[in-house]
Write a protein that holds these residues in place. Sequence first.
Motif, PDB file in Angstrom:
ATOM      1  N   LYS A  45      49.427  42.718  41.133  1.00  0.00           N
ATOM      2  CA  LYS A  45      50.095  42.195  39.937  1.00  0.00           C
ATOM      3  C   LYS A  45      50.906  43.292  39.261  1.00  0.00           C
ATOM      4  O   LYS A  45      50.579  44.459  39.352  1.00  0.00           O
ATOM      5  CB  LYS A  45      49.073  41.669  38.935  1.00  0.00           C
ATOM      6  N   GLY A  50      52.178  40.452  34.212  1.00  0.00           N
ATOM      7  CA  GLY A  50      51.051  39.750  34.803  1.00  0.00           C
ATOM      8  C   GLY A  50      51.397  38.798  35.930  1.00  0.00           C
ATOM      9  O   GLY A  50      50.550  38.066  36.413  1.00  0.00           O
ATOM     10  N   GLU A  52      52.037  37.656  39.616  1.00  0.00           N
ATOM     11  CA  GLU A  52      51.519  38.106  40.898  1.00  0.00           C
ATOM     12  C   GLU A  52      52.652  38.609  41.782  1.00  0.00           C
ATOM     13  O   GLU A  52      53.652  37.926  41.986  1.00  0.00           O
ATOM     14  CB  GLU A  52      50.790  36.957  41.577  1.00  0.00           C
ATOM     15  N   ASP A  53      52.482  39.824  42.299  1.00  0.00           N
ATOM     16  CA  ASP A  53      53.480  40.433  43.174  1.00  0.00           C
ATOM     17  C   ASP A  53      52.740  41.232  44.226  1.00  0.00           C
ATOM     18  O   ASP A  53      52.173  42.274  43.926  1.00  0.00           O
ATOM     19  CB  ASP A  53      54.418  41.338  42.373  1.00  0.00           C
ATOM     20  N   ARG A  54      52.727  40.743  45.429  1.00  0.00           N
ATOM     21  CA  ARG A  54      51.995  41.408  46.510  1.00  0.00           C
ATOM     22  C   ARG A  54      52.919  42.140  47.465  1.00  0.00           C
ATOM     23  O   ARG A  54      52.545  42.463  48.582  1.00  0.00           O
ATOM     24  CB  ARG A  54      51.161  40.377  47.260  1.00  0.00           C
TER      25      ARG A  54
END
Length: 99
Positions: A45, A50, A52-54
């Motif tokens: 994240k 906040g 979501e970033d993968r």
Amino acid sequence: MSDFVSPPSPKFTVAYWSIRGIGAPLRMMAFYSKVPVKIVQYDGKLPENGIEDRSAWFDKKKSMKLVNPFINLPYIIDHEREGGMAGEGDKRGQDLIVS
């Protein structure tokens, strides 16, 4: 004045998301065995919004698939063995630390 002793180079690299989970037992086995280990944790994240970033993992995964087409998290790399990369579902991860 004391002499600085550099830490030994890591024998293993253990990687997982920056949460407790399946990667924790691998880290615990390495620390318990007093094996030099490099811990890699991928954030999932962005702290400012906040969301979501993968991409931290998935960008790295593209290059690692050239070595191990089944690579996934958690993974362990044995720096002393030829082709020493194990991914999810590969029982070598347990054997590498215990052996």
